[in-house]
Design a protein around this motif. Structure first.
Motif, PDB file in Angstrom:
ATOM      1  N   SER A 255       0.727  -1.080  -0.106  1.00 35.11           N
ATOM      2  CA  SER A 255      -0.129  -0.211  -0.082  1.00 35.11           C
ATOM      3  C   SER A 255       0.748   1.057   0.071  1.00 35.11           C
ATOM      4  N   LYS A 256       0.135   2.384  -0.298  1.00 34.50           N
ATOM      5  CA  LYS A 256       0.921   3.892  -0.194  1.00 34.50           C
ATOM      6  C   LYS A 256       0.014   4.733   0.981  1.00 34.50           C
ATOM      7  N   VAL A 257       0.569   5.442   1.469  1.00 36.26           N
ATOM      8  CA  VAL A 257      -0.275   6.466   2.408  1.00 36.26           C
ATOM      9  C   VAL A 257      -0.818   7.570   1.339  1.00 36.26           C
ATOM     10  N   PRO A 260      -1.894  11.005   5.883  1.00 35.69           N
ATOM     11  CA  PRO A 260      -0.802  10.572   7.234  1.00 35.69           C
ATOM     12  C   PRO A 260      -1.559  10.821   8.520  1.00 35.69           C
ATOM     13  N   TYR A 261      -0.941  10.564   9.628  1.00 42.03           N
ATOM     14  CA  TYR A 261      -1.577  10.758  10.938  1.00 42.03           C
ATOM     15  C   TYR A 261      -1.371  12.346  11.184  1.00 42.03           C
ATOM     16  N   VAL A 270      -3.828   6.524   9.946  1.00 38.98           N
ATOM     17  CA  VAL A 270      -3.255   6.808   8.818  1.00 38.98           C
ATOM     18  C   VAL A 270      -4.011   6.147   7.778  1.00 38.98           C
ATOM     19  N   ASP A 271      -4.033   6.451   6.565  1.00 41.10           N
ATOM     20  CA  ASP A 271      -5.073   6.001   5.431  1.00 41.10           C
ATOM     21  C   ASP A 271      -4.161   5.136   4.429  1.00 41.10           C
ATOM     22  N   LEU A 272      -4.337   3.986   4.134  1.00 41.15           N
ATOM     23  CA  LEU A 272      -3.458   3.223   3.185  1.00 41.15           C
ATOM     24  C   LEU A 272      -4.247   2.788   2.146  1.00 41.15           C
ATOM     25  N   HIS A 346     -10.038   2.069   0.924  1.00 40.19           N
ATOM     26  CA  HIS A 346      -8.781   2.143   1.483  1.00 40.19           C
ATOM     27  C   HIS A 346      -8.836   1.599   2.892  1.00 40.19           C
ATOM     28  N   HIS A 348      -8.367   2.472   6.866  1.00 37.00           N
ATOM     29  CA  HIS A 348      -7.751   3.611   7.727  1.00 37.00           C
ATOM     30  C   HIS A 348      -7.359   2.536   9.059  1.00 37.00           C
ATOM     31  N   HIS A 366       6.435   3.434   6.952  1.00 37.90           N
ATOM     32  CA  HIS A 366       5.252   3.225   6.020  1.00 37.90           C
ATOM     33  C   HIS A 366       6.035   3.373   4.738  1.00 37.90           C
ATOM     34  N   ARG A 369       7.358  -0.177   4.572  1.00 37.51           N
ATOM     35  CA  ARG A 369       6.064  -1.095   4.908  1.00 37.51           C
ATOM     36  C   ARG A 369       6.840  -2.130   6.108  1.00 37.51           C
TER      37      ARG A 369
END
Length: 395
Positions: A255-257, A260-261, A270-272, A346, A348, A366, A369
């Motif tokens: 995944s990619k961010v 972010p937080y 964080v959303d991936l 996505h 969360h 991240h 990973r």
């Protein structure tokens, strides 16, 4: 034997009794390349016994064949490990591939001979990815798990001199853990007797927790999630660098961010993002405390782990676990979706400690990973301090 193999000094060193066999070679006879169960040439040529010390292995010297699979012993000889279709089968130890072919009743089979005198067998593979004579490392992908239309599984066994031994002598099947003990393999007539000559300490499984209770260092994320880890002190030092590959998983592989937080929105996690209905995985071993729809989170899962940590996973299109269920690190617990207030498919992901939300980047790198190479100082009052381990090896 090639130069590479001569230079290798494996963690699986034979100790105690004089060893009597040649180390793993990269060329094998026609019989060795055709048969699963065959005597190991020279195994007892110099002595009628040898011992193998597993207590000196590093984490990188061992891998369970299917780290996120569910294992059960069959007939005290084989381990049936069920997983998801397309999963990768890993080499348990470093060694040389002796056999890689289709065998009647067993399907595609890989046999690896190790420098410690043992051989490991991986059968019912959909596809073998290694060739005879190839040198492999512990944890290297050697095959793709087989699928019979109902289950994806691999049959795994351990042999000494061509005879299967009880895998529970070496492995703790439920936890996938390698027992840190010494085996004695002794030739008795045409048989080989395998016994434990030096058992692991009786408190090996609880040692990390006991140290944590004294304000020491915990090297595990396994343990009783309901036990108060601060009974004997106010802090725990959790060395993330020492966690084995079986003890953690990045929650959404590849995944990619996308968010972010923190920031101006005070984002709680964080959303991936990868793709719709991708596999969401448990970050660590633990117990599911919540699984269902919850306000803006949509389909939400909360898992309680040892050392007072919790992880939250939300917006799933479908949850695959129920409250009260015990899960292993890397186990698939849901599928990515856009339920709740999500505007795109996505995951969360949140980390909680003592009821407080924590930046997941304290635990996970991240960009790579992976786990952060640091020691977390966990305080009873809910504070977390990160101490960088500059010389740690990445796992």
């Amino acid at each position: 034997m090639n130069t590479r193999l001569r230079q290798i000094v494996m963690g699986l060193t034979l100790i105690g009794i004089t060893t009597g066999f040649m180390p793993a070679k990269d060329t094998f006879s026609a019989s060795e390349q055709q048969q699963i169960s065959i005597s190991t040439p020279g195994l007892f040529s110099r002595s009628n016994a040898f011992s193998v010390d597993f207590s000196i292995l590093k984490n990188s010297d061992y891998s369970f064949p299917l780290p996120v699979g569910k294992a059960e012993v069959v007939n005290q000889q084989e381990v049936k490990i069920t997983t998801t279709q397309g999963d990768a089968v890993k080499a348990m130890f470093e060694g040389v591939v002796r056999l890689s072919r289709s065998v009647n009743r067993f399907g595609n089979v890989v046999v690896i001979r190790h420098n410690n005198g043992l051989e490991t067998v991986y059968s019912h593979n959909a596809q073998n990815l290694v060739q005879v004579g190839q040198h492999v490392q512990a944890g290297q992908t050697i095959a793709i798990v087989g699928y019979d239309g109902a289950q994806a599984y691999t049959l795994f066994s351990i042999m000494v001199n061509g005879a299967r031994i009880n895998p529970e002598t070496i492995l703790e099947i439920k936890s996938h853990r390698l027992r840190k003990q010494t085996l004695l393999c002794k030739r008795v007539g045409q048989r080989v007797s395998v016994t434990v000559s030096q058992p692991e300490p009786s408190n090996a499984g609880s040692q990390s927790l006991a140290m944590a209770n004294k304000g020491g260092t915990s090297n595990s994320m396994s343990g009783d999630v309901d036990k108060n880890p601060f009974e004997g002190g106010n802090t725990i030092r959790l060395n993330l660098s020492n966690l084995s590959k079986m003890e953690w998983s990045y929650p959404l592989l590849g995944s990619k961010v996308i968010s972010p937080y923190g920031g101006k929105r005070h984002h709680s996690g964080v959303d991936l993002k990868t793709r719709p209905n991708d596999n969401v995985r448990a970050a660590f071993d633990g117990v599911v405390t919540r699984s269902g729809r919850f306000s803006g989170y949509g389909n939400c899962i909360v898992i309680k782990h040892a050392n007072s940590l919790e992880t939250l996973y939300s917006h799933q299109s479908k949850n695959l676990v129920k409250a009260g269920q015990r899960v292993k690190a890397g186990e698939v617990i849901g599928l990515t979706g856009r339920t709740g207030r999500a505007t795109t498919e996505h995951l969360h992901f949140e980390v909680h400690f003592q009821g407080r939300k924590v930046n997941p980047a304290v635990v996970f790198d991240h960009a790579n990973r992976s786990l952060q190479q640091c020691t977390l100082v966990l305080s009873k009052n809910g504070n977390i301090k990160s101490e960088r381990n500059y010389f740690a090896e990445k796992k």
